[in-house]
Design an enzyme around this catalytic site. Structure first.
Site, PDB file in Angstrom:
ATOM      1  N   LYS A  63       0.825  -1.203   0.000  1.00  0.00           N
ATOM      2  CA  LYS A  63       0.000   0.000   0.000  1.00  0.00           C
ATOM      3  C   LYS A  63       0.868   1.265   0.000  1.00  0.00           C
ATOM      4  O   LYS A  63       2.085   1.188   0.204  1.00  0.00           O
ATOM      5  CB  LYS A  63      -0.928  -0.035   1.210  1.00  0.00           C
ATOM      6  CG  LYS A  63      -1.909  -1.204   1.172  1.00  0.00           C
ATOM      7  CD  LYS A  63      -2.763  -1.237   2.418  1.00  0.00           C
ATOM      8  CE  LYS A  63      -3.752  -2.375   2.404  1.00  0.00           C
ATOM      9  NZ  LYS A  63      -4.601  -2.364   3.617  1.00  0.00           N
ATOM     10  N   TYR A  75     -12.871  -3.231  -2.952  1.00  0.00           N
ATOM     11  CA  TYR A  75     -13.523  -3.125  -1.646  1.00  0.00           C
ATOM     12  C   TYR A  75     -15.048  -3.087  -1.785  1.00  0.00           C
ATOM     13  O   TYR A  75     -15.727  -2.407  -1.025  1.00  0.00           O
ATOM     14  CB  TYR A  75     -13.035  -1.874  -0.914  1.00  0.00           C
ATOM     15  CG  TYR A  75     -11.578  -1.932  -0.518  1.00  0.00           C
ATOM     16  CD1 TYR A  75     -11.155  -2.747   0.534  1.00  0.00           C
ATOM     17  CD2 TYR A  75     -10.622  -1.173  -1.179  1.00  0.00           C
ATOM     18  CE1 TYR A  75      -9.823  -2.797   0.913  1.00  0.00           C
ATOM     19  CE2 TYR A  75      -9.281  -1.221  -0.811  1.00  0.00           C
ATOM     20  CZ  TYR A  75      -8.894  -2.034   0.233  1.00  0.00           C
ATOM     21  OH  TYR A  75      -7.564  -2.087   0.601  1.00  0.00           O
ATOM     22  N   PHE A 102     -16.797   4.315   6.542  1.00  0.00           N
ATOM     23  CA  PHE A 102     -15.349   4.505   6.488  1.00  0.00           C
ATOM     24  C   PHE A 102     -14.740   4.233   5.111  1.00  0.00           C
ATOM     25  O   PHE A 102     -13.525   4.339   4.946  1.00  0.00           O
ATOM     26  CB  PHE A 102     -14.649   3.644   7.550  1.00  0.00           C
ATOM     27  CG  PHE A 102     -14.989   2.175   7.448  1.00  0.00           C
ATOM     28  CD1 PHE A 102     -14.302   1.333   6.579  1.00  0.00           C
ATOM     29  CD2 PHE A 102     -15.988   1.642   8.233  1.00  0.00           C
ATOM     30  CE1 PHE A 102     -14.611  -0.016   6.494  1.00  0.00           C
ATOM     31  CE2 PHE A 102     -16.316   0.292   8.168  1.00  0.00           C
ATOM     32  CZ  PHE A 102     -15.621  -0.534   7.288  1.00  0.00           C
ATOM     33  N   ASN A 115      -1.556   0.019   7.249  1.00  0.00           N
ATOM     34  CA  ASN A 115      -1.066  -1.303   7.607  1.00  0.00           C
ATOM     35  C   ASN A 115      -0.202  -1.979   6.546  1.00  0.00           C
ATOM     36  O   ASN A 115      -0.111  -3.190   6.490  1.00  0.00           O
ATOM     37  CB  ASN A 115      -2.219  -2.203   8.052  1.00  0.00           C
ATOM     38  CG  ASN A 115      -3.236  -2.457   6.963  1.00  0.00           C
ATOM     39  OD1 ASN A 115      -3.088  -2.027   5.830  1.00  0.00           O
ATOM     40  ND2 ASN A 115      -4.286  -3.185   7.314  1.00  0.00           N
ATOM     41  N   HIS A 155      -1.750  -5.593   1.740  1.00  0.00           N
ATOM     42  CA  HIS A 155      -3.010  -6.323   1.596  1.00  0.00           C
ATOM     43  C   HIS A 155      -2.663  -7.644   0.933  1.00  0.00           C
ATOM     44  O   HIS A 155      -1.768  -7.715   0.088  1.00  0.00           O
ATOM     45  CB  HIS A 155      -3.996  -5.577   0.684  1.00  0.00           C
ATOM     46  CG  HIS A 155      -5.079  -6.478   0.171  1.00  0.00           C
ATOM     47  ND1 HIS A 155      -6.199  -6.785   0.907  1.00  0.00           N
ATOM     48  CD2 HIS A 155      -5.178  -7.197  -0.988  1.00  0.00           C
ATOM     49  CE1 HIS A 155      -6.958  -7.625   0.224  1.00  0.00           C
ATOM     50  NE2 HIS A 155      -6.359  -7.883  -0.938  1.00  0.00           N
ATOM     51  N   GLU A 198      -9.461 -10.519  -7.294  1.00  0.00           N
ATOM     52  CA  GLU A 198      -8.580  -9.366  -7.062  1.00  0.00           C
ATOM     53  C   GLU A 198      -7.480  -9.273  -8.117  1.00  0.00           C
ATOM     54  O   GLU A 198      -7.117  -8.179  -8.549  1.00  0.00           O
ATOM     55  CB  GLU A 198      -7.983  -9.439  -5.657  1.00  0.00           C
ATOM     56  CG  GLU A 198      -9.029  -9.231  -4.573  1.00  0.00           C
ATOM     57  CD  GLU A 198      -8.494  -9.400  -3.165  1.00  0.00           C
ATOM     58  OE1 GLU A 198      -7.309  -9.789  -2.992  1.00  0.00           O
ATOM     59  OE2 GLU A 198      -9.266  -9.138  -2.222  1.00  0.00           O
TER      60      GLU A 198
END
Length: 140
Positions: free
Chosen positions: A11, A51, A59, A118, A121, A132
């Site tokens: 990310k 997503y 969010f 974080n 992914h 994906e």
């Protein structure tokens, strides 16, 4: 033993912190193969597809903003049980709860703006990996 494929995204925070090499090194040291790799700037369309189950959550816009803070490194990696193993290598989604020695435990953080950064992914199962990979590598 069957070979699985998974999508791994480094990310924007991982790229900005110079953790691309460290992340790839961990994948390769574990004996997994890199099948494809590219640097991308996430589009709104890619993020909405990736997503899709979160798009109506309050969010989601924070996730979208975070994932568009800079370039992402998209990787297709393969090997036996890579999906489960890379999940363990990544650590808990919340870096404050991730074990030390995992990518998120070592490098992830919660920030003052409330966004959890974080680092990585990865797909959570074989079917999601296939979906994906199509989002991030439509040319394959």
């Amino acid at each position: 033993m069957s070979r699985e494929k998974t999508l791994i995204l480094i990310k924007p925070d991982g790229v900005q912190l110079g953790l691309v090499g460290e992340s790839i090194n961990r994948i390769e040291r574990k004996g997994y193969q890199l099948e494809a790799l590219k640097v991308v700037n996430a589009s709104k369309d890619q993020l909405e597809h990736h997503y899709s189950e979160l798009i109506h959550k309050s969010f989601f816009r924070e996730i979208e903003k975070y994932m568009q803070e800079g370039p992402i490194v998209a990787i297709i990696a393969s090997g036996p049980h890579i999906i489960d193993v890379f999940h363990r290598m990544s650590g808990n989604t919340n870096p404050s709860l991730a074990s030390f020695g995992t990518i998120r435990g070592d490098f992830g953080r919660e920030s003052n703006d409330g966004i959890i950064r974080n680092i990585v992914h990865s797909s959570d199962n074989v079917e999601h990996a296939k979906e994906e990979i199509k989002i991030w590598f439509p040319e394959l």
